[in-house]
Design an enzyme around this catalytic site. Structure first.
Site, mmCIF file in Angstrom:
data_model
loop_
_atom_site.group_PDB
_atom_site.id
_atom_site.type_symbol
_atom_site.label_atom_id
_atom_site.label_comp_id
_atom_site.label_asym_id
_atom_site.label_seq_id
_atom_site.Cartn_x
_atom_site.Cartn_y
_atom_site.Cartn_z
ATOM 1 N N ARG A 165 69.296 13.391 45.171
ATOM 2 C CA ARG A 165 70.408 14.344 45.291
ATOM 3 C C ARG A 165 71.353 14.187 44.116
ATOM 4 N NH1 ARG A 165 74.131 16.651 49.351
ATOM 5 N NH2 ARG A 165 75.472 17.922 48.029
ATOM 6 N N ARG A 222 69.794 21.479 46.401
ATOM 7 C CA ARG A 222 69.722 20.025 46.547
ATOM 8 C C ARG A 222 68.383 19.608 47.129
ATOM 9 N NH1 ARG A 222 74.614 20.742 50.203
ATOM 10 N NH2 ARG A 222 75.074 22.004 48.428
ATOM 11 N N ASP A 266 70.388 17.112 51.780
ATOM 12 C CA ASP A 266 71.791 17.073 52.167
ATOM 13 C C ASP A 266 71.828 16.498 53.576
ATOM 14 O OD1 ASP A 266 74.569 17.587 51.995
ATOM 15 O OD2 ASP A 266 74.323 19.480 53.059
ATOM 16 N N ASP A 299 74.648 15.790 56.440
ATOM 17 C CA ASP A 299 76.039 15.943 56.857
ATOM 18 C C ASP A 299 76.241 15.336 58.236
ATOM 19 O OD1 ASP A 299 76.891 17.314 54.604
ATOM 20 O OD2 ASP A 299 76.533 19.286 55.478
#
Length: 162
Positions: free
Chosen positions: A83, A92, A95, A97
């Site tokens: 990344r 990307r 990711d 989150d």
């Protein structure tokens, strides 16, 4: 131990491989256990940056890590998987989150829990619905939150699977 939910997304290279490697890496991290994985969804990119579609999923985890330590570990996995943070909302390899950590509310310059954008993003809500263990999120049914996004047509079942 705390139950949490992490969103995974990839739109560069072998997208499914990056999702799989992220789950493996999460499971190999001390203090994190992946309990469940959503189905994998194909989604249109969010924001104004031209890019390819994403593969998205949500995993339900159990962790004993404090929020910022969990963030450090997820960002370490992202870095390990290539990344690069070049463009906000840009393409990307992976990711990760942090969406929710049980009923915790946390705010720091690096991290907000619950994730501040959950209610706007059907690409998060649709897979979250697969693994979320509560009947209500923010006092509403997840289906109602998905309807309110107005962008649920940008999320569909992927042909990819775990």
């Amino acid at each position: 131990m705390t139950i949490g939910y992490l969103a995974l997304g990839s739109n560069l290279g072998n997208r499914i491989d990056y999702l799989r490697k992220a789950v493996t890496s999460l499971n190999q991290t001390a203090g994190i256990t992946v309990l469940e994985k959503s189905a994998i969804y194909e989604t249109k990119p969010y924001g104004d940056v031209p890019q390819d579609n994403y593969l998205n999923a949500v995993v339900k985890i159990e962790t004993n890590l404090e929020p910022l330590k969990l963030l450090d570990q997820t960002q370490l996995i992202e870095k390990k998987l290539g990344r690069e943070r070049l463009v906000h909302w840009g393409p990307r390899t992976i990711d990760i989150d942090i969406l929710l950590l049980e009923n915790l509310t946390f705010f720091d310059q690096r991290l907000t829990i619950p994730h501040s954008e959950i209610k706007k993003r059907s690409f998060v809500l649709v897979p979250l619905k697969d693994v979320y263990s509560q009947s209500l999120l923010f006092g509403q049914a997840i289906e109602d939150l998905i309807d309110q996004t107005g962008n649920q047509e940008e999320v569909w079942n992927s042909t990819e699977s775990w």
